[in-house]
Motif scaffolding. Structure first.
Motif, PDB file in Angstrom:
ATOM      1  N   GLN A 127       0.839  -1.203   0.000  1.00  0.00           N
ATOM      2  CA  GLN A 127       0.000   0.000   0.000  1.00  0.00           C
ATOM      3  C   GLN A 127       0.871   1.249   0.000  1.00  0.00           C
ATOM      4  N   ASP A 130      -3.458   5.664  -1.009  1.00  0.00           N
ATOM      5  CA  ASP A 130      -4.687   4.885  -1.139  1.00  0.00           C
ATOM      6  C   ASP A 130      -4.603   3.862  -2.269  1.00  0.00           C
ATOM      7  N   THR A 141      -6.272  -1.681  -6.394  1.00  0.00           N
ATOM      8  CA  THR A 141      -7.317  -0.672  -6.219  1.00  0.00           C
ATOM      9  C   THR A 141      -6.694   0.651  -5.832  1.00  0.00           C
ATOM     10  N   ARG A 142      -7.369   1.715  -6.199  1.00  0.00           N
ATOM     11  CA  ARG A 142      -7.013   3.029  -5.680  1.00  0.00           C
ATOM     12  C   ARG A 142      -8.291   3.643  -5.141  1.00  0.00           C
ATOM     13  N   GLY A 143      -8.312   3.858  -3.840  1.00  0.00           N
ATOM     14  CA  GLY A 143      -9.555   4.267  -3.203  1.00  0.00           C
ATOM     15  C   GLY A 143     -10.570   3.154  -3.340  1.00  0.00           C
ATOM     16  N   GLU A 144     -11.722   3.478  -3.890  1.00  0.00           N
ATOM     17  CA  GLU A 144     -12.782   2.479  -4.075  1.00  0.00           C
ATOM     18  C   GLU A 144     -12.780   1.891  -5.478  1.00  0.00           C
ATOM     19  N   THR A 145     -11.825   2.292  -6.298  1.00  0.00           N
ATOM     20  CA  THR A 145     -11.826   1.895  -7.710  1.00  0.00           C
ATOM     21  C   THR A 145     -10.839   0.761  -7.971  1.00  0.00           C
ATOM     22  N   ARG A 146     -11.337  -0.282  -8.586  1.00  0.00           N
ATOM     23  CA  ARG A 146     -10.458  -1.383  -8.988  1.00  0.00           C
ATOM     24  C   ARG A 146      -9.796  -1.027 -10.313  1.00  0.00           C
ATOM     25  N   HIS A 204      -6.898  11.913 -10.067  1.00  0.00           N
ATOM     26  CA  HIS A 204      -6.587  12.038  -8.641  1.00  0.00           C
ATOM     27  C   HIS A 204      -5.741  13.287  -8.395  1.00  0.00           C
TER      28      HIS A 204
END
Length: 223
Positions: A127, A130, A141-146, A204
């Motif tokens: 990690q 995020d 994933t980055r944040g909630e996005t795969r 981002h």
């Protein structure tokens, strides 16, 4: 992760190479014992897959010389010799694992993963900020996005994340993510960094992949 396959049967070597590359490993293939020994001593590999019946220098001799030279790279012996005594001799000479032909490619890949787990934190979740990469599931994933990545994009991102905060030169990236066939005079690395930037950083506010002019690339959260 970079793997050396020392195997003189072209079809077997090609079969192993394709399977490992599908797992995002960089793979070098050598058909000669002496040449394989030189590669294993000169290049830092994560795993060596070694046949015993090789031209010029036997696999057992390769293994003994590697251990004599204090090369600690995990070695998986792959051979048609199935007698218990052969396995004992190979393991006593310094092999970490032993698989007989014919073999299941799924089992070989699983044994490679097992060797990597034993050499460090190869399967630990990575990690940075995020951005999360799970080597066991190969999910990014980055944040909630795969994030969907190609095999080579995944291998490059994993290497960047395992060395987060460290400047990685193009030569270092070439050695760990590509193989001996890579043309160092192309801009392929820059192209793949661009691909990753689009997938990882686009949209981002915090950019994670940084270019260090004159040096290479670094992955870390902006301060």
């Amino acid at each position: 992760m970079r793997i050396l396959v020392i195997e003189d049967e072209p079809k077997v070597a090609s079969f192993i190479q394709r399977a490992l590359e599908e797992e995002s490993y960089a793979v070098d293939v050598c058909a000669d014992g002496a040449d394989g020994l030189d590669l294993a001593k000169d290049i830092t590999y994560d795993v060596v897959i070694l046949d015993l019946m090789l031209p010029t220098l036997s696999g057992l001799a390769v293994l003994k010389q590697l251990r004599k030279a204090k090369v600690k790279t995990p070695v998986i012996i792959l051979t048609a010799r199935s007698e218990v005594n052969d396995r004992v001799v190979g393991l006593d000479a310094g092999a970490d694992d032993y698989l007989t032909k014919p073999f299941s490619i799924e089992e070989l890949v699983a044994r490679v993963r097992a060797r990597l787990r034993q050499t460090g934190n190869a399967m630990d979740v990575l990690q940075v900020d995020d951005l999360i990469l799970n080597p066991s599931t190969r999910v990014v994933t980055r944040g909630e996005t795969r994030i969907e990545l190609t095999t080579k994009e995944y291998a490059l991102l994993e290497y960047l994340m395992r060395n987060a905060g460290r400047v990685l030169t193009r030569a270092m990236i070439t050695e760990h993510v590509w193989n001996l066939d890579f043309d160092t005079f192309t801009n392929v690395i820059d192209v793949y960094i661009s691909y990753l930037r689009h997938k990882i950083d686009h949209g981002h506010d915090r950019r994670l992949i940084q270019t260090i002019r004159g040096s290479g690339y670094r992955l870390q959260a902006d301060e």
